[in-house]
Design a protein around this motif. Structure first.
Motif, PDB file in Angstrom:
ATOM      1  N   CYS A  90      -0.464  -8.199  -1.073  1.00  6.43           N
ATOM      2  CA  CYS A  90      -0.614  -6.920  -0.352  1.00  6.43           C
ATOM      3  C   CYS A  90       0.496  -6.677   0.677  1.00  6.43           C
ATOM      4  O   CYS A  90       0.821  -5.544   0.981  1.00  6.43           O
ATOM      5  N   GLU A 127      -2.456   3.322  -4.884  1.00  9.49           N
ATOM      6  CA  GLU A 127      -1.877   2.333  -3.974  1.00  9.49           C
ATOM      7  C   GLU A 127      -1.338   1.165  -4.800  1.00  9.49           C
ATOM      8  O   GLU A 127      -1.867   0.845  -5.869  1.00  9.49           O
ATOM      9  N   ARG A 152      -9.164   3.692  -4.097  1.00  6.41           N
ATOM     10  CA  ARG A 152      -7.812   4.071  -3.688  1.00  6.41           C
ATOM     11  C   ARG A 152      -6.964   4.654  -4.815  1.00  6.41           C
ATOM     12  O   ARG A 152      -5.929   5.240  -4.562  1.00  6.41           O
ATOM     13  N   ASP A 172       0.808  -1.221   0.000  1.00  5.80           N
ATOM     14  CA  ASP A 172       0.000   0.000   0.000  1.00  5.80           C
ATOM     15  C   ASP A 172       0.840   1.269   0.000  1.00  5.80           C
ATOM     16  O   ASP A 172       0.358   2.327  -0.378  1.00  5.80           O
TER      17      ASP A 172
END
Length: 304
Positions: free
Chosen positions: A296, A134, A162, A87
């Motif tokens: 992630c 992101e 995002r 992120d």
């Protein structure tokens, strides 16, 4: 100096930032959550415990060690969730691009400053303020950069939106030789089964020419069909709504043949092995409760 090199999602990995679950802090308040899945688990009393998440991340660190991958970890900040390193920044070619993220996550960026500082100054990119992006939405794939976005007029109402079109255009300017291809994602603040938080929550390329896909994650059917045509129907593993909810598309490639996957992804892992992949299974179900999984929590820096 770090000589960054990321051209795609699957070339042999040499260096990576792996997030940390240490000193993760107490269970957050509902109003402080960024996604519907975390909220669901807080309400149910099943929000993950720090000790369990540390064990899960160490299992991934052990796989990296086995494959001789250099691993960087963020500096631990007290009471801060630092699991999802994707992120906060991402690498394309030889450039590291800082994600313009939710403002209260600035600390997380500071925790990998020691990595950022090892990159040549001209290759450290901070996009203009209006560009929201992101790393979970950005996927380099050789000549292409695939980007998940949301361009609806109600963008600002979605804490789950995002990456915006300003960022898509800025990335196209940064990499004029690449074909930047945006995909509109389905967003929901309240229903995790109707929310594709990032592009990697409903799509990921694997191997040389295959992909994991979830049709309902895409707002525009044509864009989903473009991906099916691009990879070829026989090369696509289509996941169900429940499998998307459990983050089946969010695996992570160490190479074109080796994939780290969650041990409960039975249907996917069976298919991967049938396709000739080596599957390194790890427990990651607790971390998945925060609407993020293996891709992630990793930030690849160097691939061959």
């Amino acid at each position: 100096m770090l000589e960054l090199n990321i051209k795609n999602e699957t070339s042999r990995l040499r260096a990576v930032v792996l997030g940390t679950a240490e000193n993760n802090g107490p269970t957050p308040k509902i109003e402080d959550c960024y996604d519907p899945k975390s909220i669901e688990h807080i309400k149910a009393g099943t929000y993950p415990k720090e000790a369990d998440m540390i064990l899960e991340m160490e299992a991934v660190a052990a796989v990296f060690k086995k494959y001789d991958v250099k691993v960087y970890r963020p500096k631990v900040i007290k009471d801060c969730n630092q699991i999802f390193s994707r992120d906060i920044a991402f690498v394309v070619e030889d450039k590291i691009i800082r994600a313009n993220i939710l403002p209260n996550r600035e600390e997380e960026v500071a925790a990998i400053k020691y990595v950022w500082d090892q990159v040549a100054k001209e290759n450290r990119i901070i996009l203009p303020e209006e560009c929201h992006v992101e790393g979970g939405d950005v996927m380099p794939w050789n000549d292409y950069i695939f980007i998940g976005t949301y361009s609806g007029e109600d963008y600002s109402e979605y804490i789950t939106a995002r990456t915006n079109m300003d960022a898509v255009m800025a990335i196209q300017e940064l990499f004029p030789d690449k074909i930047v291809k945006p995909f509109e994602l389905r967003k929901s603040n309240t229903n995790p089964k109707e929310n594709a938080l990032h592009l990697d929550c409903c799509f990921q390329p694997i191997g040389k020419d295959k992909a994991i896909l979830h049709k309902n994650g895409f707002l525009i059917e044509k864009e989903y069909e473009w991906l099916v045509d691009f990879f070829g129907k026989d090369n696509v593993f289509e996941i169900s709504k429940d499998e998307m909810y459990n983050m089946n598309s969010n695996v992570f490639s160490i190479s074109e043949n080796v994939i780290i996957s969650e041990k409960n992804f039975t249907r996917l892992n069976t298919w991967l092995r049938e396709q000739g992949f080596t599957v390194e299974e790890v427990p990651y179900a607790e971390i998945a409760k925060q609407e993020g999984l293996l891709r992630c929590s990793t930030l690849p820096l160097i691939r061959d």
